[in-house]
Design a protein around this motif. Structure first.
Motif, mmCIF file in Angstrom:
data_model
loop_
_atom_site.group_PDB
_atom_site.id
_atom_site.type_symbol
_atom_site.label_atom_id
_atom_site.label_comp_id
_atom_site.label_asym_id
_atom_site.label_seq_id
_atom_site.Cartn_x
_atom_site.Cartn_y
_atom_site.Cartn_z
ATOM 1 N N GLY A 126 -13.548 -6.011 -1.480
ATOM 2 C CA GLY A 126 -13.241 -4.576 -1.545
ATOM 3 C C GLY A 126 -12.831 -4.024 -0.189
ATOM 4 O O GLY A 126 -11.940 -3.192 -0.083
ATOM 5 N N LYS A 127 -13.487 -4.536 0.854
ATOM 6 C CA LYS A 127 -13.191 -4.065 2.213
ATOM 7 C C LYS A 127 -11.782 -4.511 2.630
ATOM 8 O O LYS A 127 -11.027 -3.728 3.216
ATOM 9 C CB LYS A 127 -14.240 -4.644 3.164
ATOM 10 C CG LYS A 127 -14.240 -4.017 4.527
ATOM 11 C CD LYS A 127 -15.440 -4.557 5.279
ATOM 12 C CE LYS A 127 -15.433 -4.176 6.719
ATOM 13 N NZ LYS A 127 -16.577 -4.754 7.432
ATOM 14 N N ILE B 176 -8.335 15.621 -0.458
ATOM 15 C CA ILE B 176 -8.830 15.843 -1.832
ATOM 16 C C ILE B 176 -9.316 14.519 -2.433
ATOM 17 O O ILE B 176 -10.396 14.442 -3.019
ATOM 18 C CB ILE B 176 -7.728 16.479 -2.721
ATOM 19 C CG1 ILE B 176 -7.428 17.908 -2.239
ATOM 20 C CG2 ILE B 176 -8.150 16.497 -4.196
ATOM 21 C CD1 ILE B 176 -6.216 18.547 -2.902
ATOM 22 N N GLY B 177 -8.511 13.452 -2.242
ATOM 23 C CA GLY B 177 -8.902 12.123 -2.730
ATOM 24 C C GLY B 177 -10.243 11.696 -2.155
ATOM 25 O O GLY B 177 -11.112 11.192 -2.880
ATOM 26 N N GLY B 178 -10.414 11.925 -0.843
ATOM 27 C CA GLY B 178 -11.674 11.564 -0.171
ATOM 28 C C GLY B 178 -12.851 12.349 -0.712
ATOM 29 O O GLY B 178 -13.940 11.802 -0.895
ATOM 30 N N CYS C 2 -16.654 1.303 2.253
ATOM 31 C CA CYS C 2 -15.220 1.331 1.903
ATOM 32 C C CYS C 2 -14.696 2.773 1.884
ATOM 33 O O CYS C 2 -13.614 3.056 2.417
ATOM 34 C CB CYS C 2 -14.985 0.663 0.549
ATOM 35 S SG CYS C 2 -15.228 -1.123 0.601
ATOM 36 N N ALA C 3 -15.463 3.689 1.281
ATOM 37 C CA ALA C 3 -15.051 5.098 1.245
ATOM 38 C C ALA C 3 -14.993 5.655 2.664
ATOM 39 O O ALA C 3 -14.111 6.453 2.992
ATOM 40 C CB ALA C 3 -16.031 5.910 0.398
ATOM 41 N N GLY C 4 -15.925 5.211 3.513
ATOM 42 C CA GLY C 4 -15.964 5.655 4.899
ATOM 43 C C GLY C 4 -14.715 5.225 5.662
ATOM 44 O O GLY C 4 -14.154 6.000 6.428
#
Lengths: 200, 102
Positions: A24-25, A150-152, A178-180
């Motif tokens: 994922g990363k 917005i996506g974040g 991953c979000a970070g």
């Protein structure tokens, strides 16, 4: 172990080192690489257009640099809260993880509200994307960046819900990481957009 | 110190580093704005402002995105599009110079 077997052992060790990076990363980094091309091309085009079509300073004097500076502070602070959420997840501290994720979401919303206010005042003053090339770039680049914010916010909100519903730690930690990466990249883009559009 | 204790100590060190990096980022924002408002020649001001922005970006990439600890594969994924981008920009510069600046 015979000498003939050793090279295979070495090869497996090297492969394992790469294999330690979660898929994922790697996927997020690939996505960010494509984003580098998107934002980099836009910024490069803006700089080349500014050379080709004279100075953008006259148009640039009308943007609200104080609001832009405030938004930079907001986004940089949201990067801190995002990395603190990851650090809290690694320390297995659920309440702090939730708190920092919530703070990141709220700071993202603050950024959008300030940007919305900026757009409103600029359009009221008669500056729209069709006013000049500068304003086309300004609305195009900040608008695209705003879509990424917005996506974040959506991703971080999903993670916040996951933290509230007590997902397993290892899954939550990996997803926050991953979000970070994505959220910090959005911050890096703004770090360059702010001086490009507001200060030069 | 046992493994769990060491892990917690390391996490605390990381958190301290993150706050220090944030303070430096805020300080650099103030530095950039000071350069903007001071009566410095424009070319010098632009160079300094983008220099400060590059330092800020490097701080985020190294410390918040943990590039300083990453595998070479990640560096390659980031560097290849960046180099392509620089290449594209450089190839367009002669066009701008000969068509518009001369």
């Amino acid at each position: 172990m015979s000498a003939g077997v050793e090279p295979a052992g070495v090869a497996i060790t090297e492969r394992d080192t790469i294999g330690k990076i979660p898929p994922g990363k790697i996927a997020v980094w690939w996505f960010l690489a494509s984003e580098i091309m998107v934002f980099g091309t836009l910024m490069g085009a803006y700089i080349l257009f500014s050379f080709a079509h004279g100075d953008f300073a006259a148009d640039g004097a009308h943007v609200k640099w104080r609001l832009g500076a405030f938004n930079t502070l907001v986004l940089v602070t949201s990067s801190l809260t995002m990395i603190m959420a990851l650090a809290s997840a690694r320390a297995r501290n659920l309440s702090r993880t939730r708190l920092f994720l919530l703070a990141t979401v709220l700071l993202g919303i603050t950024f959008l509200c300030v940007k919305g206010y900026e757009y409103t005042t600029e359009i009221d003053e008669g500056f729209t994307p069709s006013t000049s090339i500068f304003w086309s770039f300004y609305f195009g680049m900040t608008g695209l960046h705003g879509l990424h914010v917005i996506g974040g916010i959506v991703i971080n909100s999903i993670l916040l819900v996951a933290a509230l519903s007590r997902k397993p730690w290892d899954i939550l930690e990996r997803r926050i990481e991953c979000a970070g990466l994505y959220w910090h990249f959005v911050d890096v883009v703004w770090i360059f957009l702010f001086p490009l559009l507001y200060l030069t | 110190m046992n493994e769990a204790g060491g892990h917690l100590e390391s996490a605390r060190d990381d958190r301290t580093l993150y706050v220090i990096v944030w303070a430096i980022l805020v300080l650099l924002l103030v530095v950039g704005l000071t350069i903007f408002v001071l009566p410095i020649p424009r070319e010098a001001a632009v160079t300094l402002i983008f220099g400060v922005a590059a330092i800020k970006a490097a701080l985020v990439l190294r410390n918040y995105m943990h590039l300083k600890r990453e595998h070479l594969l990640i560096y390659a994924i980031v560097l290849i599009p960046t180099l392509f981008l620089l290449g594209f920009a450089i190839t367009l510069i002669p066009d701008i110079v000969f068509r518009h600046a001369m």
